[in-house]
Design a protein around this motif. Structure first.
Motif, PDB file in Angstrom:
ATOM      1  N   ALA A   1      11.649  14.582 -10.727  1.00  0.00           N
ATOM      2  CA  ALA A   1      12.268  13.703 -11.719  1.00  0.00           C
ATOM      3  C   ALA A   1      12.504  12.311 -11.141  1.00  0.00           C
TER       4      ALA A   1
ATOM      5  N   ILE B   1      12.623  17.706 -16.783  1.00  0.00           N
ATOM      6  CA  ILE B   1      11.629  18.511 -16.071  1.00  0.00           C
ATOM      7  C   ILE B   1      11.864  19.983 -16.376  1.00  0.00           C
TER       8      ILE B   1
ATOM      9  N   ARG C   1       4.288  21.981  -9.461  1.00  0.00           N
ATOM     10  CA  ARG C   1       5.474  21.409  -8.822  1.00  0.00           C
ATOM     11  C   ARG C   1       5.838  22.210  -7.575  1.00  0.00           C
TER      12      ARG C   1
ATOM     13  N   GLN D   1      12.880  20.263  -8.955  1.00  0.00           N
ATOM     14  CA  GLN D   1      12.873  19.547 -10.228  1.00  0.00           C
ATOM     15  C   GLN D   1      13.481  18.161 -10.062  1.00  0.00           C
TER      16      GLN D   1
END
Length: 78
Positions: free
Chosen positions: A23, A33, A12, A19
Protein backbone atom coordinates in the motif's frame (compact mmCIF):
# COMPACT_ATOMS: atom_id res chain seq x y z
CA UNK A 1 -13.44 -5.10 -10.46
CA UNK A 2 -11.49 -7.41 -12.71
CA UNK A 3 -8.61 -8.21 -10.40
CA UNK A 4 -8.11 -11.85 -9.54
CA UNK A 5 -7.91 -11.87 -5.72
CA UNK A 6 -5.94 -15.13 -5.65
CA UNK A 7 -3.34 -13.97 -8.16
CA UNK A 8 -3.08 -10.59 -6.48
CA UNK A 9 -2.43 -12.04 -3.00
CA UNK A 10 -0.14 -14.75 -4.32
CA UNK A 11 2.07 -12.24 -6.12
CA UNK A 12 2.19 -9.99 -3.06
CA UNK A 13 3.32 -12.89 -0.88
CA UNK A 14 5.88 -14.02 -3.48
CA UNK A 15 7.28 -10.47 -3.44
CA UNK A 16 7.66 -10.75 0.33
CA UNK A 17 5.46 -7.72 0.96
CA UNK A 18 2.87 -7.13 3.64
CA UNK A 19 -0.36 -5.43 2.68
CA UNK A 20 0.92 -2.27 4.38
CA UNK A 21 4.24 -2.40 2.49
CA UNK A 22 2.51 -2.71 -0.86
CA UNK A 23 0.00 0.00 0.00
CA UNK A 24 2.79 2.45 0.90
CA UNK A 25 4.67 1.74 -2.32
CA UNK A 26 1.68 2.55 -4.53
CA UNK A 27 0.00 5.27 -2.49
CA UNK A 28 -3.01 3.35 -1.18
CA UNK A 29 -4.30 2.42 2.26
CA UNK A 30 -3.70 -1.09 3.61
CA UNK A 31 -7.45 -1.65 3.86
CA UNK A 32 -7.78 -1.10 0.09
CA UNK A 33 -5.23 -3.85 -0.58
CA UNK A 34 -7.12 -6.11 1.83
CA UNK A 35 -10.41 -5.39 0.05
CA UNK A 36 -8.89 -6.20 -3.35
CA UNK A 37 -7.50 -9.49 -2.05
CA UNK A 38 -10.93 -10.42 -0.71
CA UNK A 39 -12.64 -9.47 -3.98
CA UNK A 40 -14.61 -6.64 -2.37
CA UNK A 41 -13.03 -3.77 -4.29
CA UNK A 42 -11.17 -2.99 -7.46
CA UNK A 43 -8.37 -0.63 -8.35
CA UNK A 44 -8.04 2.36 -10.63
CA UNK A 45 -5.96 1.56 -13.71
CA UNK A 46 -3.07 3.73 -12.48
CA UNK A 47 -2.88 1.80 -9.19
CA UNK A 48 -3.17 -1.55 -10.96
CA UNK A 49 -0.27 -0.56 -13.22
CA UNK A 50 1.81 0.61 -10.25
CA UNK A 51 1.21 -2.69 -8.45
CA UNK A 52 2.11 -4.69 -11.55
CA UNK A 53 5.36 -2.72 -11.73
CA UNK A 54 6.13 -3.54 -8.07
CA UNK A 55 5.41 -7.22 -8.72
CA UNK A 56 7.41 -7.25 -11.96
CA UNK A 57 4.47 -8.54 -13.98
CA UNK A 58 1.90 -7.19 -16.43
CA UNK A 59 -1.50 -5.80 -15.51
CA UNK A 60 -2.99 -8.74 -17.39
CA UNK A 61 -1.29 -11.14 -14.95
CA UNK A 62 -3.37 -9.62 -12.12
CA UNK A 63 -6.73 -9.91 -13.86
CA UNK A 64 -9.31 -12.68 -13.77
CA UNK A 65 -9.29 -15.05 -16.74
CA UNK A 66 -11.82 -14.03 -19.40
CA UNK A 67 -13.86 -17.22 -18.91
CA UNK A 68 -14.36 -16.37 -15.25
CA UNK A 69 -15.41 -12.80 -16.14
CA UNK A 70 -17.98 -14.19 -18.57
CA UNK A 71 -19.43 -16.49 -15.90
CA UNK A 72 -19.83 -13.56 -13.51
CA UNK A 73 -21.44 -11.45 -16.21
CA UNK A 74 -23.99 -14.17 -16.93
CA UNK A 75 -24.97 -14.30 -13.27
CA UNK A 76 -25.57 -10.55 -13.20
CA UNK A 77 -27.89 -10.68 -16.20
CA UNK A 78 -30.15 -13.46 -14.90
Amino acid sequence: MNEDPRAFRSRRLEAGLSQADLARQVGLGRSRICDVEKGRAGLAPKHLKAIADVFGCTVHDLLRPEAEDTQHADRNVA
